[in-house]
Structures are given as structure tokens and as C-alpha cells.
Design an enzyme around this catalytic site. Structure first.
Site, PDB file in Angstrom:
ATOM      1  N   GLU A   9       0.932  -1.292   0.162  1.00 49.95           N
ATOM      2  CA  GLU A   9      -0.064   0.002   0.182  1.00 49.95           C
ATOM      3  C   GLU A   9       0.508   1.230  -0.078  1.00 49.95           C
ATOM      4  OE1 GLU A   9      -1.842  -3.501   0.977  1.00 49.95           O
ATOM      5  OE2 GLU A   9      -0.395  -2.763   2.215  1.00 49.95           O
ATOM      6  N   HIS A  40       9.231  14.893  10.864  1.00 47.75           N
ATOM      7  CA  HIS A  40      11.442  14.829   9.678  1.00 47.75           C
ATOM      8  C   HIS A  40      10.882  14.886   8.083  1.00 47.75           C
ATOM      9  CE1 HIS A  40      13.754  13.413  13.083  1.00 47.75           C
ATOM     10  NE2 HIS A  40      13.168  14.469  13.760  1.00 47.75           N
TER      11      HIS A  40
END
Length: 162
Positions: free
Chosen positions: A75, A102
Site C-alpha cells: 500500500e 522529519h
């Protein structure tokens, strides 16, 4: 960060968890948008649902997306085929938070067969509530990847012979 629009896509292996996540997102003040599967079908294939969720997420700046299947791996790969998509495989609260903080990931992949409902909802909560840090070093890395996506020219490897 509240009231996020969240696009979701899942195949049969993530279908039940997707339904639980949709209800949880509604209860916590978010706007979930179901990109399929719209019914359980044991023979369906994840790419269409994940690409739809990623396409809609990328086209809607400020939104987020979640793609689900058995492991979250395929996915995530499918979502990352959409130009501009940054989808991280989230297998813990920490990886979900770091994906946002991040990497400014707009999407995460979650394995429906890998987590309890409680674990998955904690991952979702971490993802939708963690802000992007906007740290220069992280933006620089995102820019390098975006440039590669645009040009298909790999960045130079530091210290490698020319």
C-alpha cells in the site's frame, strides 16, 4: 493540528480497520474521506484504493492520507507511485510521528494484520497530531527527492569518484 481532512484507502485486508479509523477520526474532530474499498471483497487489489487516496491527498495541500492493507508495505509502495506523494510505513507511534516531523509525509501505510485496533488508532493519532518541523536539514532532503522525482537524475553521492 485539529480538523484534518484525511483520505483513506484500503483493500480487503485493511477494510475493517479502515472503518474503525474513519469512526475514530470523526469522533476526534477530523474529516475522513473514504477512497475505497467501499465494501468488503476478498479478491480486491490494493493499488486502485491507495493510488486514489494518495492522488487526492497530494491534490489537497494540507490534507493527510492513510493507506491500509495486510502489511502496509504494498500500500505504501502504491501510494508512493503518485508524483509528489511521501508515504511512510508506520508501524509504531514513533515512526508515525517521525514521518510527519522529519519527512513531512502526507500519507502513512498501516498493516491491518500487524496491529490491534488500539495500536492502529494510536499510530493514526500520532500521525494526524504531529506537525512538520520545518527544519532546514529535513526540507533539504525533501527537496533533493523532489528534484529527483522531477528530473530522474540521481543526486551525486558524496565522496564517490566522478
Amino acid at each position: 493540528m485539529s480538523g484534518m481532512r484525511v483520505y483513506l484507502g484500503a483493500d480487503h485486508a485493511g477494510y475493517e480497520l479502515k472503518q474503525r479509523i474513519i469512526e475514530h477520526l470523526k469522533q476526534t474532530g477530523h474529516e475522513p474521506i473514504d477512497c475505497g474499498a467501499l465494501r468488503y471483497d476478498a479478491d480486491d487489489d490494493y493499488p486502485a484504493f491507495c493510488i486514489a487516496a494518495a492522488t487526492r491527498t497530494v491534490a489537497d495541500p494540507g490534507s493527510l492520507g492513510i493507506v491500509l492493507g495486510g502489511s502496509g508495505n504494498g500500500e505504501q509502495i502504491a501510494a508512493n507511485k503518485v508524483p509528489g506523494a511521501r508515504c511512510a510505513l508506520a508501524w509504531s507511534v514513533q515512526t508515525a510521528a517521525l514521518a510527519r516531523e522529519h519527512n513531512n509525509a502526507q500519507l502513512i501505510g498501516i498493516g491491518g494484520r500487524m496491529h490491534t485496533v488500539a495500536e492502529a488508532l494510536a499510530i493514526v493519532d500520532a500521525f494526524v497530531t504531529t506537525p512538520w518541523s520545518k527544519a532546514q536539514r529535513h526540507q533539504r532532503r525533501i527537496d533533493i527527492l523532489a528534484e529527483y522525482e522531477r528530473t530522474h537524475e540521481a543526486p551525486p553521492v558524496p565522496g564517490a569518484p566522478a
